[in-house]
Write a protein that holds these residues in place. Sequence first.
Motif, PDB file in Angstrom:
ATOM      1  N   ASP A   1      31.052  40.007  41.799  1.00 20.28           N
ATOM      2  CA  ASP A   1      32.302  40.816  42.490  1.00 20.28           C
ATOM      3  C   ASP A   1      31.855  40.671  44.151  1.00 20.28           C
ATOM      4  O   ASP A   1      31.065  41.457  44.487  1.00 20.28           O
ATOM      5  N   ARG A   2      32.627  39.787  44.819  1.00 24.20           N
ATOM      6  CA  ARG A   2      32.194  39.596  46.164  1.00 24.20           C
ATOM      7  C   ARG A   2      32.588  40.873  47.009  1.00 24.20           C
ATOM      8  O   ARG A   2      31.744  40.897  48.090  1.00 24.20           O
TER       9      ARG A   2
ATOM     10  N   GLU B   1      42.534  31.958  39.754  1.00 28.10           N
ATOM     11  CA  GLU B   1      43.621  32.327  40.638  1.00 28.10           C
ATOM     12  C   GLU B   1      44.275  33.862  40.151  1.00 28.10           C
ATOM     13  O   GLU B   1      44.399  33.801  38.962  1.00 28.10           O
TER      14      GLU B   1
ATOM     15  N   GLU C   1      36.499  29.765  40.453  1.00 33.99           N
ATOM     16  CA  GLU C   1      37.287  31.183  40.709  1.00 33.99           C
ATOM     17  C   GLU C   1      38.492  30.878  40.064  1.00 33.99           C
ATOM     18  O   GLU C   1      39.090  29.706  39.456  1.00 33.99           O
TER      19      GLU C   1
ATOM     20  N   ASP D   1      38.573  39.017  43.877  1.00 30.45           N
ATOM     21  CA  ASP D   1      37.137  38.411  44.576  1.00 30.45           C
ATOM     22  C   ASP D   1      36.062  38.027  43.507  1.00 30.45           C
ATOM     23  O   ASP D   1      34.812  38.424  43.755  1.00 30.45           O
ATOM     24  N   LEU D   2      36.372  37.797  42.350  1.00 29.65           N
ATOM     25  CA  LEU D   2      35.301  37.452  41.272  1.00 29.65           C
ATOM     26  C   LEU D   2      35.001  36.070  41.297  1.00 29.65           C
ATOM     27  O   LEU D   2      35.806  35.274  41.262  1.00 29.65           O
ATOM     28  N   HIS D   3      33.898  35.871  41.211  1.00 28.74           N
ATOM     29  CA  HIS D   3      33.371  34.307  41.012  1.00 28.74           C
ATOM     30  C   HIS D   3      32.344  34.491  39.923  1.00 28.74           C
ATOM     31  O   HIS D   3      31.618  35.137  39.333  1.00 28.74           O
ATOM     32  N   PHE D   4      32.798  33.242  39.299  1.00 26.17           N
ATOM     33  CA  PHE D   4      31.950  33.091  37.897  1.00 26.17           C
ATOM     34  C   PHE D   4      31.075  31.558  37.899  1.00 26.17           C
ATOM     35  O   PHE D   4      31.511  30.838  38.683  1.00 26.17           O
TER      36      PHE D   4
ATOM     37  N   ILE E   1      29.039  36.739  36.478  1.00 25.56           N
ATOM     38  CA  ILE E   1      30.296  37.087  37.018  1.00 25.56           C
ATOM     39  C   ILE E   1      29.816  38.037  38.412  1.00 25.56           C
ATOM     40  O   ILE E   1      29.213  39.045  38.119  1.00 25.56           O
TER      41      ILE E   1
END
Length: 305
Positions: free
Chosen positions: A188-189, A150, A148, A154-157, A186
């Motif tokens: 988006d949570r 900073e 992630e 809420d994006l996770h890679f 990618i």
Amino acid sequence: MKIHVLGSAAGGGFPQWNCNCANCDGLRSGTIRASRRTQSSIALSADGGDWIVFNTSPDILQQIRAFPALQPGRRLRDTGIRAIVLIDAQIDHTTGLYMLRESSKPLDIWCTEQVRDDLRNGNPIFDILEHYCKVTWHVMPIDGSGFEIEGIGDLHFAAVPLRSKAPPYSPHRENPHPGDNVGITIRDRRTARTAFYAPGLADIEPHVWHAMRSADCVLVDGTFWTHDEMIRLGVGTKTAVEIGHLPQSGPGGMIEHLSRLPAQTRKLLIHINNTNPILDEDSLQRAELTARNIEVCHDGLDIQL
């Protein structure tokens, strides 16, 4: 998430500065219907304020001027670029780092250990930037754990290792390592929507196919139409796969794979070489893509997921 295509062409852009192929000459003379393109890069944001730039092409300053969100006016010296993700160490994906040397803080860069080593040894961009803005390097894991960034909501890679070679200048060019080239998933949570980005893709291995099937939107390698495109036109001596790109047409080509994806998946080609006939919007090849619901990225394209 918001995705903005900064550049959609392969190395050299379109038209390429020294090329008089049918596409480049046709665009200059106005005899084909086509659009100018800068070299491949995308920007991504969760909120439209802070952006991640994927790859920094030699055209990065032109791309920033064309996309004001990357140059907001919140303070005297400002940028909307929160971080940079490098998928490989190729020149057409990293030269733009030099253009960002006036940054008022160190460039926040995510890449694999292999890419970092190439940018310190084979082509020492990172060391040179230490004399200017400096670099804050973050290791990009390739074990599936993801990461992630900073300030990017809420994006996770997650990096997906691709079978490929390091750049020609790399000390281990003929000894490929996992991490020389990656695709990026990618997620988006907030919405559970997922995109997969891989502008350099020579082989769709099982784990790559899983990433593609799991995505709501794929932006993948659109470099060449045929495997022998460069050879046939007399502008190269290697096939598409030897250069590191899966051609669109033919058995096992990109079209065949994209056609097997779920019907609701948005399918886009990016990193398009100047020789590729799909650049001509009236070509039979472009019509075939349209019939198969496969889009061709253009500079300035916005995607909302």
